[in-house]
Design a protein around this motif. Structure first.
Motif, PDB file in Angstrom:
ATOM      1  N   VAL A  65       0.876  -1.170   0.137  1.00 29.57           N
ATOM      2  CA  VAL A  65      -0.106  -0.045  -0.124  1.00 29.57           C
ATOM      3  C   VAL A  65       0.999   1.105   0.041  1.00 29.57           C
ATOM      4  O   VAL A  65       0.639   2.246  -0.820  1.00 29.57           O
ATOM      5  N   ALA A  66       1.859   1.290   0.846  1.00 24.51           N
ATOM      6  CA  ALA A  66       2.908   2.495   0.651  1.00 24.51           C
ATOM      7  C   ALA A  66       3.618   2.786  -0.617  1.00 24.51           C
ATOM      8  O   ALA A  66       3.725   3.679  -1.082  1.00 24.51           O
ATOM      9  N   THR A  67       3.864   1.344  -1.471  1.00 24.43           N
ATOM     10  CA  THR A  67       4.596   1.699  -2.585  1.00 24.43           C
ATOM     11  C   THR A  67       3.506   2.199  -3.407  1.00 24.43           C
ATOM     12  O   THR A  67       3.723   3.267  -4.428  1.00 24.43           O
ATOM     13  N   VAL A  68       2.188   1.903  -3.562  1.00 23.13           N
ATOM     14  CA  VAL A  68       1.221   2.614  -4.594  1.00 23.13           C
ATOM     15  C   VAL A  68       0.843   3.842  -3.949  1.00 23.13           C
ATOM     16  O   VAL A  68       0.752   4.701  -4.797  1.00 23.13           O
ATOM     17  N   LEU A  69       0.740   3.947  -2.611  1.00 21.03           N
ATOM     18  CA  LEU A  69       0.708   5.446  -2.069  1.00 21.03           C
ATOM     19  C   LEU A  69       1.649   6.505  -2.816  1.00 21.03           C
ATOM     20  O   LEU A  69       1.164   7.645  -3.048  1.00 21.03           O
ATOM     21  N   MET A  70       2.839   6.029  -2.571  1.00 24.80           N
ATOM     22  CA  MET A  70       3.859   6.986  -2.851  1.00 24.80           C
ATOM     23  C   MET A  70       4.136   6.971  -4.673  1.00 24.80           C
ATOM     24  O   MET A  70       4.415   8.270  -5.123  1.00 24.80           O
ATOM     25  N   LEU A  71       4.120   5.804  -5.116  1.00 24.16           N
ATOM     26  CA  LEU A  71       4.274   6.056  -6.767  1.00 24.16           C
ATOM     27  C   LEU A  71       3.361   6.147  -7.411  1.00 24.16           C
ATOM     28  O   LEU A  71       3.290   6.060  -8.585  1.00 24.16           O
TER      29      LEU A  71
END
Length: 87
Positions: A65-71
């Motif tokens: 979720v953090a990867t999709v949130l940031m990128l």
């Protein structure tokens, strides 16, 4: 000793939320952050929903979720590509 640290963390977290909720700009920022987290989780959910036909899953956890949130969508495509290449 662990109880003291846990209590200090709890009290400082509550005070941080109180300070952040006093300003309108901070409330908007928190709202935008929560909205982006929810959108990222839904994107991962829809990828898993579409991939269930092909037995393809990306776990919905904090790192993904953090990867999709940031990128954003490129991060989601990166996760899909990594899943195909590594697993």
């Amino acid at each position: 000793m662990r109880t003291i640290w846990l209590g200090a963390l709890l009290i400082s977290s509550i005070l941080l939320v109180v300070v952040l909720m006093r300003r309108k700009h901070s409330r908007q920022w928190i709202g935008y952050a929560v909205l982006h987290i929810v959108v990222a989780a839904f994107l991962l959910y829809f990828v898993n929903l579409a991939g269930s036909y092909y037995d393809f899953r990306i776990p919905v956890n904090m790192p993904t979720v953090a990867t999709v949130l940031m990128l954003g969508v490129p991060g989601l495509l990166m996760l899909v590509g990594l899943k195909f290449v590594l697993f």
